[in-house]
Scaffold this active site. Structure first.
Site, PDB file in Angstrom:
ATOM      1  N   THR A   1       0.874  -1.180   0.000  1.00  0.00           N
ATOM      2  CA  THR A   1       0.000   0.000   0.000  1.00  0.00           C
ATOM      3  C   THR A   1       0.910   1.229   0.000  1.00  0.00           C
ATOM      4  O   THR A   1       1.499   1.566   1.024  1.00  0.00           O
ATOM      5  CB  THR A   1      -0.911  -0.001   1.241  1.00  0.00           C
ATOM      6  OG1 THR A   1      -1.568  -1.263   1.310  1.00  0.00           O
ATOM      7  CG2 THR A   1      -1.943   1.111   1.148  1.00  0.00           C
TER       8      THR A   1
ATOM      9  N   LYS B   1      -7.223   1.398  -3.319  1.00  0.00           N
ATOM     10  CA  LYS B   1      -6.811   0.704  -2.090  1.00  0.00           C
ATOM     11  C   LYS B   1      -6.842   1.659  -0.889  1.00  0.00           C
ATOM     12  O   LYS B   1      -7.339   1.318   0.189  1.00  0.00           O
ATOM     13  CB  LYS B   1      -5.398   0.120  -2.297  1.00  0.00           C
ATOM     14  CG  LYS B   1      -4.699  -0.358  -1.049  1.00  0.00           C
ATOM     15  CD  LYS B   1      -5.438  -1.483  -0.341  1.00  0.00           C
ATOM     16  CE  LYS B   1      -4.867  -1.692   1.048  1.00  0.00           C
ATOM     17  NZ  LYS B   1      -5.671  -2.600   1.859  1.00  0.00           N
TER      18      LYS B   1
ATOM     19  N   LYS C   1      -0.145   5.364   8.415  1.00  0.00           N
ATOM     20  CA  LYS C   1       0.468   5.630   7.100  1.00  0.00           C
ATOM     21  C   LYS C   1      -0.602   5.709   6.014  1.00  0.00           C
ATOM     22  O   LYS C   1      -0.613   6.611   5.181  1.00  0.00           O
ATOM     23  CB  LYS C   1       1.467   4.510   6.791  1.00  0.00           C
ATOM     24  CG  LYS C   1       1.926   4.453   5.342  1.00  0.00           C
ATOM     25  CD  LYS C   1       2.415   3.060   4.906  1.00  0.00           C
ATOM     26  CE  LYS C   1       1.373   2.015   4.850  1.00  0.00           C
ATOM     27  NZ  LYS C   1       1.377   1.011   3.823  1.00  0.00           N
TER      28      LYS C   1
HETATM   29  P1  NAD Z   1       5.487  -6.101   7.645  1.00  0.00           P
HETATM   30  O1  NAD Z   1       5.934  -4.984   8.507  1.00  0.00           O
HETATM   31  O2  NAD Z   1       5.146  -7.412   8.256  1.00  0.00           O
HETATM   32  O3  NAD Z   1       6.568  -6.374   6.483  1.00  0.00           O
HETATM   33  C1  NAD Z   1       7.201  -5.311   5.831  1.00  0.00           C
HETATM   34  C2  NAD Z   1       8.307  -5.794   4.915  1.00  0.00           C
HETATM   35  O4  NAD Z   1       9.011  -4.635   4.411  1.00  0.00           O
HETATM   36  C3  NAD Z   1       9.362  -6.680   5.576  1.00  0.00           C
HETATM   37  O5  NAD Z   1       9.720  -7.674   4.664  1.00  0.00           O
HETATM   38  C4  NAD Z   1      10.551  -5.717   5.804  1.00  0.00           C
HETATM   39  O6  NAD Z   1      11.792  -6.401   5.761  1.00  0.00           O
HETATM   40  C5  NAD Z   1      10.423  -4.803   4.620  1.00  0.00           C
HETATM   41  N1  NAD Z   1      11.005  -3.465   4.796  1.00  0.00           N
HETATM   42  C6  NAD Z   1      10.549  -2.482   5.624  1.00  0.00           C
HETATM   43  N2  NAD Z   1      11.307  -1.383   5.481  1.00  0.00           N
HETATM   44  C7  NAD Z   1      12.264  -1.672   4.542  1.00  0.00           C
HETATM   45  C8  NAD Z   1      13.324  -0.947   3.949  1.00  0.00           C
HETATM   46  N3  NAD Z   1      13.570   0.321   4.286  1.00  0.00           N
HETATM   47  N4  NAD Z   1      14.082  -1.572   3.023  1.00  0.00           N
HETATM   48  C9  NAD Z   1      13.846  -2.846   2.663  1.00  0.00           C
HETATM   49  N5  NAD Z   1      12.832  -3.589   3.193  1.00  0.00           N
HETATM   50  C10 NAD Z   1      12.069  -3.003   4.112  1.00  0.00           C
HETATM   51  O7  NAD Z   1       4.230  -5.505   6.824  1.00  0.00           O
HETATM   52  P2  NAD Z   1       2.990  -6.279   6.176  1.00  0.00           P
HETATM   53  O8  NAD Z   1       1.894  -6.314   7.184  1.00  0.00           O
HETATM   54  O9  NAD Z   1       3.467  -7.520   5.510  1.00  0.00           O
HETATM   55  O10 NAD Z   1       2.561  -5.197   5.059  1.00  0.00           O
HETATM   56  C11 NAD Z   1       3.264  -5.066   3.836  1.00  0.00           C
HETATM   57  C12 NAD Z   1       2.473  -4.101   2.955  1.00  0.00           C
HETATM   58  O11 NAD Z   1       1.153  -4.637   2.732  1.00  0.00           O
HETATM   59  C13 NAD Z   1       2.270  -2.721   3.558  1.00  0.00           C
HETATM   60  O12 NAD Z   1       2.316  -1.748   2.552  1.00  0.00           O
HETATM   61  C14 NAD Z   1       0.867  -2.796   4.140  1.00  0.00           C
HETATM   62  O13 NAD Z   1       0.249  -1.530   4.240  1.00  0.00           O
HETATM   63  C15 NAD Z   1       0.175  -3.690   3.131  1.00  0.00           C
HETATM   64  N6  NAD Z   1      -0.973  -4.465   3.617  1.00  0.00           N
HETATM   65  C16 NAD Z   1      -0.919  -5.087   4.834  1.00  0.00           C
HETATM   66  C17 NAD Z   1      -2.036  -5.806   5.275  1.00  0.00           C
HETATM   67  C18 NAD Z   1      -2.056  -6.503   6.624  1.00  0.00           C
HETATM   68  O14 NAD Z   1      -3.138  -6.858   7.107  1.00  0.00           O
HETATM   69  N7  NAD Z   1      -0.905  -6.726   7.273  1.00  0.00           N
HETATM   70  C19 NAD Z   1      -3.175  -5.910   4.468  1.00  0.00           C
HETATM   71  C20 NAD Z   1      -3.171  -5.290   3.215  1.00  0.00           C
HETATM   72  C21 NAD Z   1      -2.060  -4.567   2.798  1.00  0.00           C
END
Ligand code: NAD
Length: 296
Positions: free
Chosen positions: A94, A170, A239
């Site tokens: 997102t 989204k 965010k």
């Molecule tokens: P998370 O925090 O579990 O994972 C984040 C990932 O990003 C990890 O692999 C981390 O290593 C990587 N990362 C973070 N900062 C970084 C950087 N500076 N450089 C390189 N890698 C970096 O998050 P998540 O819950 O898996 O969410 C991932 C995305 O999906 C986000 O954009 C979130 O908004 C979106 N999303 C999440 C959900 C949910 O329910 N968790 C649902 C829909 C969408």
């Protein structure tokens, strides 16, 4: 297909596993290397640098936020410098509408294709291959990548050929979910303070006029005060509201409820909610009503 997957967090781990299950050849990369091991056990190749995940027909990013996606896409070792001509970057995080536009332009300039494909669904849906995917990009990019998207989602929706449109869709959805969490929290504080059983109340709502998955999922989490472990962490919720408001600013589309929810998130984080699920927003009204959490 031969595909790279960058970002094995709560969402990405399950999504990459589903690509493997569907028979795709997956190379994974994650900043914290330990998170790659379970995927390697399931048959993925391990990349030691992001560039190594860019050697296939497509590379998928499922990273936390704009900063992470920018670092991976534009950095020295990044996707734009390493993806082959005609290959596709599918951005499923997102991210902002503005970054999606910059990525589309940079990939086009490098002779690559770019698809925005953000998702609805929490980590359990990601692991089950049950995400809803809102995609946008060139029609050939969408059709070429459909086998990948279908391995991760239960339904893929296409919002035209301009990637930022999918990101806007989204963000509007997450604004709506946060609005439901806030308003459910207020309604549940109201009836809960009067002594109404909250689980029975959520059952009543969802069996009558509010039978949508968001009321069901978040009503239960709020009734059970189950905010840990976070499926979607509160800072990521903040965010997304911020990104929706940025888009609203540039489109001159006022969103007064979004402004209110933004402040509610700030209050939640200020009061120790950093590691909680974003549904903890739905507990703020109960706290303000002086309702103590039940003994565990
Ligand atoms: P998370 O925090 O579990 O994972 C984040 C990932 O990003 C990890 O692999 C981390 O290593 C990587 N990362 C973070 N900062 C970084 C950087 N500076 N450089 C390189 N890698 C970096 O998050 P998540 O819950 O898996 O969410 C991932 C995305 O999906 C986000 O954009 C979130 O908004 C979106 N999303 C999440 C959900 C949910 O329910 N968790 C649902 C829909 C969408």
């Amino acid at each position: 297909m031969k595909v790279g997957f960058i970002g094995l967090g709560k969402m990405g781990s399950g999504m990459a596993a589903n690509l493997l299950k569907a028979g795709h050849e997956v190379t994974v990369y994650n900043r914290t290397a330990a998170r790659m091991a379970p995927l390697v056990d399931q048959g993925a190749k391990r990349a030691t640098r992001p560039a190594e995940a860019c050697r296939g027909e497509a590379v998928i990013t499922m990273l936390a936020d704009d900063n992470a996606v920018s670092a991976m896409a534009f950095g020295a070792e990044g996707i734009i410098g390493n993806l082959g001509k005609g290959a596709v970057h599918i951005s499923m995080s997102t991210i902002s509408v503005a970054l999606s536009g910059r990525l589309a332009a940079a990939h086009a300039e490098a002779g690559q294709r770019f698809l925005a494909a953000p998702v609805f669904g929490r980590p359990d849906a990601a692991a089950a291959g049950k995400l809803f995917i809102a995609s946008a990009g060139s029609p050939d990019g969408v059709s070429d990548c459909m086998p990948l998207l279908e391995a991760m989602g239960q339904k893929v929706f296409v919002f035209g050929s301009e990637p930022p449109k999918a990101n806007l869709v989204k963000l509007s959805g997450n604004f709506l979910i946060a609005s439901v969490i806030e308003s459910l929290g207020e309604a549940m504080a109201l009836v809960g303070k009067a002594g109404v059983d909250l689980s029975a109340y959520v059952d009543f709502l969802t069996a009558t006029l509010f039978g949508a998955p968001v009321y069901n999922t978040y009503g239960k989490l709020i009734a059970e005060r189950k905010f840990e472990p976070a499926g979607f962490a509160a800072p990521l919720g903040l965010k997304d509201i911020r990104l929706a408001m940025e888009a609203a600013d540039s489109l001159r589309a006022p969103m007064p409820v979004a402004s209110l929810i933004h402040d509610r998130f700030l209050a939640l984080l200020a009061q120790g909610g950093e590691s909680l699920d974003w549904s903890a927003l739905g507990q703020m009204a109960a706290k303000e009503a002086g309702m103590a959490a039940p003994e565990k």
